[in-house]
Design a protein around this motif. Structure first.
Motif, PDB file in Angstrom:
ATOM      1  N   ALA A 119       0.984  -1.489  -0.334  1.00 34.83           N
ATOM      2  CA  ALA A 119      -0.025   0.472   0.225  1.00 34.83           C
ATOM      3  C   ALA A 119       1.610   1.631  -0.312  1.00 34.83           C
ATOM      4  N   ALA A 120       0.976   2.062  -0.924  1.00 30.11           N
ATOM      5  CA  ALA A 120       1.534   3.280  -0.419  1.00 30.11           C
ATOM      6  C   ALA A 120       0.324   4.415  -1.412  1.00 30.11           C
ATOM      7  N   GLY A 154     -13.566  -9.840   6.507  1.00 30.62           N
ATOM      8  CA  GLY A 154     -11.832  -9.565   6.269  1.00 30.62           C
ATOM      9  C   GLY A 154     -12.733  -8.339   7.064  1.00 30.62           C
ATOM     10  N   ASP A 155     -11.061  -7.944   8.295  1.00 31.27           N
ATOM     11  CA  ASP A 155     -11.503  -6.065   8.652  1.00 31.27           C
ATOM     12  C   ASP A 155     -10.222  -5.193   7.391  1.00 31.27           C
ATOM     13  N   PRO A 156     -11.100  -4.025   7.597  1.00 26.80           N
ATOM     14  CA  PRO A 156     -10.010  -3.301   7.351  1.00 26.80           C
ATOM     15  C   PRO A 156      -7.790  -3.306   7.457  1.00 26.80           C
ATOM     16  N   LEU A 157      -7.537  -3.297   6.404  1.00 30.04           N
ATOM     17  CA  LEU A 157      -5.977  -3.395   7.188  1.00 30.04           C
ATOM     18  C   LEU A 157      -5.299  -2.381   7.978  1.00 30.04           C
ATOM     19  N   PRO A 158      -4.632  -2.041   8.392  1.00 32.24           N
ATOM     20  CA  PRO A 158      -4.228  -1.326   9.886  1.00 32.24           C
ATOM     21  C   PRO A 158      -3.895  -0.100   9.280  1.00 32.24           C
ATOM     22  N   VAL A 159      -3.527   0.287   7.841  1.00 28.15           N
ATOM     23  CA  VAL A 159      -2.915   0.873   6.963  1.00 28.15           C
ATOM     24  C   VAL A 159      -4.368   1.907   6.490  1.00 28.15           C
ATOM     25  N   VAL A 160      -5.528   2.178   6.881  1.00 27.55           N
ATOM     26  CA  VAL A 160      -6.588   3.062   7.145  1.00 27.55           C
ATOM     27  C   VAL A 160      -7.091   2.597   8.285  1.00 27.55           C
ATOM     28  N   ASP A 161      -7.985   3.955   8.634  1.00 26.31           N
ATOM     29  CA  ASP A 161      -9.090   3.758   9.447  1.00 26.31           C
ATOM     30  C   ASP A 161      -9.803   2.906   9.572  1.00 26.31           C
ATOM     31  N   GLY A 162     -10.404   2.141   9.977  1.00 33.94           N
ATOM     32  CA  GLY A 162     -11.123   1.646   9.901  1.00 33.94           C
ATOM     33  C   GLY A 162     -13.042   2.252  10.331  1.00 33.94           C
ATOM     34  N   GLY A 163     -13.836   1.743   9.355  1.00 33.09           N
ATOM     35  CA  GLY A 163     -15.138   2.228   9.135  1.00 33.09           C
ATOM     36  C   GLY A 163     -16.290   2.388  10.055  1.00 33.09           C
ATOM     37  N   ALA A 164     -17.086   2.505   9.778  1.00 34.23           N
ATOM     38  CA  ALA A 164     -18.844   1.802  10.369  1.00 34.23           C
ATOM     39  C   ALA A 164     -19.216   0.785   8.981  1.00 34.23           C
ATOM     40  N   PHE A 218      -3.223   6.601   3.363  1.00 32.40           N
ATOM     41  CA  PHE A 218      -2.610   4.997   4.586  1.00 32.40           C
ATOM     42  C   PHE A 218      -1.124   5.240   4.731  1.00 32.40           C
ATOM     43  N   ASP A 219      -1.344   4.979   6.161  1.00 36.09           N
ATOM     44  CA  ASP A 219      -0.400   5.569   6.708  1.00 36.09           C
ATOM     45  C   ASP A 219       0.682   3.851   6.844  1.00 36.09           C
ATOM     46  N   GLU A 220       1.428   4.693   6.015  1.00 38.36           N
ATOM     47  CA  GLU A 220       2.859   3.720   5.749  1.00 38.36           C
ATOM     48  C   GLU A 220       3.658   3.497   6.900  1.00 38.36           C
ATOM     49  N   SER A 221       3.728   3.528   7.339  1.00 41.80           N
ATOM     50  CA  SER A 221       4.093   3.524   8.826  1.00 41.80           C
ATOM     51  C   SER A 221       3.696   2.048   8.991  1.00 41.80           C
ATOM     52  N   ALA A 222       2.300   2.062   9.492  1.00 41.27           N
ATOM     53  CA  ALA A 222       2.162   0.630   9.715  1.00 41.27           C
ATOM     54  C   ALA A 222       2.080  -0.882   9.003  1.00 41.27           C
ATOM     55  N   PRO A 223       2.472  -1.844  10.049  1.00 40.98           N
ATOM     56  CA  PRO A 223       2.983  -3.034   9.388  1.00 40.98           C
ATOM     57  C   PRO A 223       1.489  -4.198   9.226  1.00 40.98           C
ATOM     58  N   LEU A 224       2.053  -4.601   7.864  1.00 40.66           N
ATOM     59  CA  LEU A 224       0.902  -5.707   7.460  1.00 40.66           C
ATOM     60  C   LEU A 224       1.094  -6.688   7.627  1.00 40.66           C
ATOM     61  N   ASP A 225       0.582  -7.039   8.377  1.00 39.26           N
ATOM     62  CA  ASP A 225       1.270  -9.230   9.010  1.00 39.26           C
ATOM     63  C   ASP A 225      -0.198  -9.341   9.539  1.00 39.26           C
TER      64      ASP A 225
END
Length: 542
Positions: A465-466, A502-512, A470-477
């Motif tokens: 994700a770029a 699934g759930d939103p990846l941590p690079v974005v704020d989770g939505g409703a 995107f929060d490019e400091s968030a790890p994608l594990d």
């Protein structure tokens, strides 16, 4: 990024690399072959993307673009079954809402190019050119757009690389196929000015099936993909880019287990010959074989001898040429050979007379011939759980000739799937150990052998994700393919379908989340296209 762009406000570009994974990408990054993709991975954030079971294209891409497991979207394989009859899956078999249709409900437009299992296209704000499992020259959305795409691409657009007997020209065909994807997407972006774009490259997978281990061909495909991604980014100037894959790819160095042969020995499978049992995906058409004269111009006795030799090494599908090479028949023996002759020279599962069987190796499972469900069910409903438990126990104990477990897991289907379409799943799911072992549906050979496919799918793909959103400091594990659709929803500030797995990846704020109305898919339509089946067979899926 560019002084002149083909559109305005492309908020998100999703780049799909079929079978993309770190073991394939890393050497190409190190050699400098993929500067654009490497930059996206290195300047953004990246990580592994776990696929589903089964990690095969036709089921995994619908899982990715709906955010739901096969029990909810209904596609488990390249094939759908109605009793003992079958057809290649298409978009009408996907019984869940694609992400671009969900975005359309909130006023966002999309351009979707080459995503598998998207034909026939449904209407939405934007454009769609379908990918794998669609016929050549498919119906697209909007109607008639394919002719405009062909004109924009210099007069040509094809789904499947043009066949050529010359290896160099074959690589050129791969490169041209990849180039057409990029050109089509850029043309449609210029014309429709989308908010969301999804550009998929299938050749990054199929090159491994068609030319396994061919370093030159693999590098050529990926270099062209990188060029098309670079030019697409330059011309469309997306605010954000998400690179995803449906599964990984790697060598298969373990053992092939012929499950139906095992089940026959255990008393579950009945067999017959003469071409009336388990389909070989080639009943009514012919297969390109080797260069030479037409089969009809040869003496039948020679052809029959060839077919018998092919059958002796276990060839019951269209992948005949490789087998002929293995038994030393390299000279031209006829370019087109009726596959009914191959069927007649081999054994097939007799579906109605069997108690349990593997229908298709890509399902990764065993189907019970159940009374009341199958047309000629042999297992009473009252015995279903007992028979399934027996199958799980028996298959769990299988060891390879080296004494190692054949499977990482053998489980009831409920372990992997849940939803309204779980009844379409195989009753018992078999997960080959590390996907370094393989299963086969063939009969007429020993239980074990060398894998027919030296390269095949692995469970782990990639995600990168770029971009500003995107929060490019968030790890994608720990990311899975079910997380991609919720991530797209969150990026567009669209409520996530509560039924997504699934759930939103941590690079974005989770939505409703929101409970959406039941999806109303189009009536199921037949694919019934011999070229599609030929293509899937060439790739080793059927």
């Amino acid at each position: 990024m560019a002084g002149s762009t083909d559109g305005e406000d492309l908020r998100l570009l999703v780049v799909g690399l079929d079978a993309g994974c770190r073991p394939i990408l890393e050497p190409l990054f190190e050699s400098g072959d993929l500067p654009t993709l490497e930059r996206l991975f290195e300047t953004g954030t990246a990580g592994p993307l776990e696929s589903q079971i089964p990690p095969w294209t036709a089921s995994a891409w619908p899982s990715l673009y709906t955010g739901k497991n096969p029990g909810k979207h209904g596609v488990y394989d390249f094939l759908s079954f109605d009793g003992y009859d079958w057809d290649v899956v298409n978009a009408s078999h996907v019984r869940a809402r694609p992400i671009w249709e969900l975005l359309d409900e909130y006023g966002f437009s999309s351009v979707v190019v080459n995503v598998p299992v998207t034909h026939p296209a449904r209407a939405f704000d934007g454009a769609l050119i379908p990918g794998l499992t669609a016929p050549e020259d498919p119906d697209c959305h909007p109607e008639g757009i394919l002719e405009d795409v062909k004109m924009a691409c210099g007069g040509d657009y094809w789904l499947y690389p043009q066949r050529s007997p010359e290896p160099d020209r074959s690589i050129e065909g791969y490169e041209r196929t990849v180039e057409l994807r990029g050109k089509a997407f850029r043309y449609l972006s210029r014309r429709f000015d989308p908010d969301f774009g999804f550009l998929q490259f299938q050749q990054t997978d199929s090159v491994f099936h068609e030319r396994p281990g061919d370093k030159r061909a693999i590098e050529a495909v990926y270099r062209e993909v990188d060029r098309q991604v670079r030019e697409t980014i330059e011309r469309t100037d997306p605010e954000n880019v998400l690179v995803v894959s449906d599964h990984g790819m790697g060598k298969v160095t373990g053992t092939e287990f012929r499950v139906n042969e095992f089940l026959r020995d255990e008393g579950y499978v009945s067999a017959q010959s003469g071409g009336e049992g388990m389909p070989t995906w080639s009943k009514a058409w012919e297969n390109d074989l080797l260069e030479g004269d037409e089969a009809g111009e040869r003496e039948p006795s020679a052809l029959e001898r060839t077919m018998n030799l092919a059958a002796n090494v276990g060839i019951t599908t269209q992948r005949v040429a490789n087998a002929l090479d293995r038994v030393g028949l390299k000279e031209p023996i006829g370019r087109r050979v009726p596959n009914d002759m191959i069927r007649a020279a081999s054994e097939q599962v007799d579906f109605p007379e069997s108690r349990a069987y593997v229908r298709s190796k890509s399902e990764l499972g065993v189907r019970i011939n159940l009374e009341g469900r199958e047309p000629s069910g042999r297992v009473p409903e009252s015995a279903y759980e007992t028979v399934r438990d027996e199958l799980v126990e028996t298959l769990s104990g299988v060891r390879t000739p080296d004494g190692e477990p054949m499977f990482d897991a053998v489980e009831p289907r409920e372990t992997y799937f849940e939803g309204p379409h779980i009844d379409l799943a195989p009753d018992v799911v078999t997960v080959p150990a590390g996907f370094d072992n393989a299963i086969s549906a063939d009969l007429g050979m020993g239980r074990f052998g060398e894998p027919m496919e030296p390269w095949n799918h692995k469970r782990t793909g990639v995600v990168a994700a770029a971009g500003a959103a995107f929060d490019e400091s968030a790890p994608l594990d720990g990311a899975t393919i079910f997380d991609i659709a919720p991530t797209i929803c969150s990026l567009f500030d669209v409520p996530i379908d509560a039924a997504m797995d699934g759930d939103p990846l941590p690079v974005v704020d989770g939505g409703a989340e929101e409970t959406y109305p039941a999806y109303e898919p189009a009536p199921i339509t037949a694919t019934d296209d011999s070229a599609v089946e030929d293509r899937l067979s060439d790739l080793g899926y059927l």
